[in-house]
Scaffold this motif. Structure first.
Motif: not given
Length: 704
Positions: A376-381, A479-486, A693-703
């Motif tokens: 998920f390193a390069n997944t867009p926000p 960090g993933a929550f922060k990266k979204t800006g939301a 598993r958590f990121l995938t379950a809640y709508g994150s796209t691997p990149a």
């Protein structure tokens, strides 16, 4: 003739010449003189070269002259008559006189250079000099010097006076030395493996060591024995560390990585027993290390010297033991399963530690490569966590909340009852929960390894990996929550008492540590403040404030940290205040010393601490949570082995709680149990698997 003089009497002799050369007329070039000097040196008696040492004999000879002249016989045969008690005047230059010089003379007459002789049976002057021995005289100065190793003469005198006590003491010392060496060679590295059978085996290292020490000369033998004793002592110290680490952390001591943990241990001791108690324990530990090193070194040296003094017996014994060892090893003779009579314990321990060092050094390079790979390193926000937008997130760790709290027969009744009661509160408030199991990367302590494993999605099982991952840019859950800006990211960590550079790695915008929560009450051993207060402060300082964005809060609770005494109590929410109310509770609570050495009491108090932490968290959620609140809470690791039990799993419970049913619907395929209590057959994942598993379950796209 005999003399009764000493070096201290010379200064009182009026006739003693002050400037007579000591050796000017001595026939140094004659073979007879050389023979006399050589034999005198071999006897360990130095010749008196100084003039003052020769003067008394000259005076004594003059005083005896009439008697000698009256009885002197010019014939050489007179010197051979043993029945004559008086000394005969020697014939200068005769073979008999020269022979007498080489056997009985201690001094020479300076005027003539002729050695003085005495009849058989006469004593030398030195023998009659009270308190002065030959080795006490400095041949060049003619002065009395202190005799070295005086303690040997004292010890020898004591042995002669008390022979039975001396023999008993020697035997006891040898037996203690043998016991020290055997125990050091056979000591297990886990407390539950200490039994008599473990110490009545044949250590092959002792057999090889004895064989080597028997054949070595004295100086090499002592050097080798000292080196082997120090090495054995160091290995014994490491064995003690293994026992402690297995007891508390469920693993042995890593000689490469674990030295840094001693500073944390010192802080824990200081928080638990006070500064004085911690210093006392540290001083005792250092003293024990020195004593162990000294004991093993002296023991090996003593046994080596004993074998050298009794070579024949030692050789036979070593040969018999070697044959017995080979026989037992070949036949696989054992006292019980896993306890062979023919032991290679120390060699195996050294091999294990050597391999551990190699694995540790290899792991550093290998893990650095693994840490760089991130799906998920390069997944867009805008493609991260789309299923949780608008939700107020809380990730909360409960210290030492492990599977044993739910399943152990001592702790489970109280903890299970609490989970049932708190689950009912949630249901009544409109919340629902699902729970599962995660296998933590740590056990008994080092909580930060569990935190980093859960939040980073990497298996962080040692300090080296922790340093590697926190020095990088791995995407963490905050960090993933922060990266979204939301979301705004917040950390509430009452256990942090100094600078915490990892804040940036985790992606936490605002950190509230122990100094920023406004607590004015007492510490509860290691825990800086009760969990109820930390959550109340979070509400007052953060959650109740108006925000443009929802919060992603990472909260680490500490009240269930060992030693579980004293434990806080729940107080009415409106009385929490600045924490002063806890002063009376802390004073009335149990002391660490009351429970720390009792396994059953430790289990009971640990169970109560988990009940307190869970109740504090659920009470907060019911009171301050809303339809958008999503809580994830879990344990960071199991409690220490004395509480969780030997060979307990590393599993910890994890729960997701929410009012919105869509949140739990997204994890329906995880097959987690309903409620706050996972079942025995609920799936178990490794803790590092949760992030993906958590990121995938809640709508994150691997990149990647």
């Amino acid at each position: 003739m005999s003399f009764n003089t000493s070096s201290r009497q010379l200064s009182k002799t009026d006739e003693a010449p002050e400037d007579v050369p000591s050796r000017e007329v001595t026939p140094l070039d004659s073979p007879e003189a050389e023979t006399a000097e050589a034999e005198t040196a071999e006897a360990g008696v130095p010749e008196a070269d100084a003039p003052d040492a020769e003067a008394p004999e000259e005076d004594a000879a003059e005083a005896k002259a009439p008697e000698v002249e009256a009885e002197a016989d010019p014939e050489p045969e007179a010197a051979e008559a043993p029945e004559v008690p008086e000394a005969k005047a020697p014939e200068t230059g005769t073979p008999e006189a020269q022979t007498s010089e080489t056997t009985t003379s201690e001094t020479e007459t300076p005027e003539t250079g002729t050695p003085e002789t005495e009849t058989p049976g006469a004593e030398t002057p030195e023998a009659e000099s009270p308190g002065v021995e030959a080795s006490d005289v400095d041949a060049s100065e003619g002065e009395v010097t202190p005799r070295p190793r005086r303690w040997r003469r004292v010890w020898g005198g004591w042995r002669e006076k008390y022979p039975v006590a001396a023999r008993v003491l020697a035997w006891t010392t040898t037996a203690v030395a043998l016991a020290v060496v055997v125990v050091a060679l056979l000591m297990p590295t886990q407390a539950d493996k200490f039994r008599l059978a473990a110490f009545v085996r044949l250590p092959v290292e002792a057999i090889f060591g004895a064989a080597l020490l028997i054949v070595l000369p004295r100086k090499p033998r002592i050097a080798v024995a000292a080196f082997a004793g120090l090495g054995l002592g160091a290995l014994t110290v490491v064995n003690f560390l293994d026992i402690g680490f297995n007891e508390y952390l469920g693993r042995g001591f890593n000689v490469v990585l674990d030295w840094s943990l001693f500073s944390d241990a010192q802080g824990y001791l200081q928080d638990t027993f006070g500064k004085g108690g911690a210093l006392g324990i540290a001083a005792l530990a250092v003293t024990l290390v020195i004593v162990v090193l000294a004991l093993t070194t002296m023991s090996v040296i003593r046994l080596g010297n004993l074998a050298a003094r009794n070579t024949e017996t030692a050789t036979r014994t070593t040969l018999v033991l070697a044959i017995a060892w080979v026989t037992c090893a070949a036949l696989g003779v054992q006292y019980a399963a896993g306890i062979p009579i023919a032991s290679e314990h120390t060699m195996q321990a050294l091999q294990f530690k050597t391999e551990q060092v190699r694995r540790t050094l290899r792991d550093e390079a290998e893990f650095a490569k693994i840490a760089k790979k991130d799906d998920f390193a390069n997944t867009p926000p805008d493609q991260l966590l789309t299923g949780l937008r608008g939700k107020d997130m809380m990730i909360t760790f409960i210290e030492s909340y492990g599977r044993s709290a739910i399943e152990d027969p001592v702790m489970a009744p109280g903890v299970d009852a609490t989970l049932t009661a708190e689950n009912k509160k949630l249901t009544d408030a409109g919340f629902a929960a699902k729970s599962g199991w995660l296998t933590s990367a740590t056990y008994g302590g080092s909580s930060w390894l569990g935190h980093s494993t859960f939040l980073s999605g990497l298996w962080i099982s040692n300090q080296q990996r922790y340093r590697t991952v926190t020095a990088g840019e791995r995407l963490t859950l905050p960090g993933a929550f922060k990266k979204t800006g939301a979301w705004d990211t917040v950390g509430v960590m009452p256990g942090i008492q100094k600078a915490w550079p990892e804040q940036k790695f985790y992606g936490i915008d605002k950190l509230y540590d122990s100094h920023k929560l406004g607590y004015k009450g007492p510490k509860f051993s290691w825990s800086t403040m009760p969990d109820q207060y930390a959550l109340t402060a979070f509400e007052r300082l953060v959650h109740s404030k108006k925000h443009d964005k929802p919060l992603m809060s990472t909260i680490i609770l500490t009240s269930s940290h060992q030693p579980w005494a004293p434990i806080p109590e729940l107080v009415p929410q409106d009385q929490v205040g600045d924490g002063s109310i806890y002063n009376a509770i802390e004073k009335a609570g149990k002391k660490p010393g009351d429970i720390i050495t009792d396994s059953t009491k430790s289990k009971q108090e640990y169970g109560k601490s988990i009940q307190y932490s869970v109740s504090s968290l659920i009470n907060y959620l019911v009171k301050y949570g809303n339809k958008d609140t999503v809580l994830i809470f879990l344990g960071d690791h199991q409690p220490i082995a004395r509480v969780s039990g030997n060979h307990a799993s590393r599993d910890v419970p994890v729960s997701i709680v929410a009012k919105d049913p869509k949140v739990l619907d997204k994890i329906a395929d995880w097959n987690w149990a309903d409620g706050l209590q996972p079942k025995q057959d609920t799936p178990v994942w490794k803790m590092n698997a949760f992030r993906d598993r958590f990121l995938t379950a809640y709508g994150s796209t691997p990149a990647p």
